[in-house]
Write a protein that holds these residues in place. Structure first.
Motif: not given
Length: 199
Positions: A3, A27-28, A103-108, A189, A193
């Motif tokens: 991320p 969801g971040v 973590q597996s999100t686009a960003y943290v 946000h 993205l």
């Protein structure tokens, strides 16, 4: 894919936590550096040993960090504050790096009060600064903490001004009205993205 790491900062009373919570609802994943630092100060035997050496036995009461005592020691002593940060910050940085890997999100988001002041802002992909008028911030802190006006103003004077922070930030969120802040967070946000997917 690792991320992207976004730094979230702002002066005392600007409402960083409020903004962080809005991002969390989208969801971040959020990492609150201050909370994690305090947890590590209570958990890590190495940190404990070094802090007792630095501040004396009073640093801990019943094996728990004596926060009021530490705060009073570092309040007007920059040297002690720097020595304490040199003990705690590397451990927090390591803890954070391990957290990011999970973590597996686009960003943290990493929320930290003194991103600019300690030079760590250079490590982030993007930076969000939360701002609010000084009077509003003062009111918030006095309502939240049992602190004096002089104490809060002294902390404010030790932090960079909003203008200095804005110059080095990628995004600025003005946090005076909750509804507007929530909308701003949504916009930022989307922009983040977009930047991540179309660099």
């Amino acid at each position: 894919m690792t991320p992207k790491i976004i730094g979230l900062t702002g002066g005392i009373g600007s409402g960083k936590t409020t903004v962080a919570n809005f991002f969390k609802k989208l969801g971040v994943p959020i990492y609150i550096a201050d909370t994690e630092a305090k947890a590590l100060m209570n958990r890590s035997k190495i940190i404990k040993r070094k802090l007792i050496k630095l501040f004396g036995e009073q640093a801990y009461i019943d094996d728990k960090l004596n926060k009021p005592f530490i705060a009073s020691q570092i309040f007007s002593n920059q040297d002690l504050l720097q020595q304490m940060n040199a003990i705690v910050h590397p451990k927090v940085a390591k803890h954070f790096a391990n957290w990011v890997k999970k973590q597996s999100t686009a960003y943290v988001i990493s929320e930290a009060a003194i991103l600019f002041e300690n030079g760590s802002y250079k490590k982030y992909d993007y930076i969000i600064t939360v701002v609010a008028p000084k009077e509003v911030r003062l009111k918030r802190v006095l309502k939240r903490d049992s602190s004096s006006k002089e104490k809060v103003e002294a902390i404010m004077n030790n932090q960079w001004s909003d203008n200095q922070k804005i110059e080095l930030s990628d995004f600025v969120i003005n946090n005076t009205n909750l509804e507007t802040t929530k909308l701003e967070v949504g916009k930022v946000h989307k922009k983040i993205l977009k930047r991540i997917t179309n660099p």
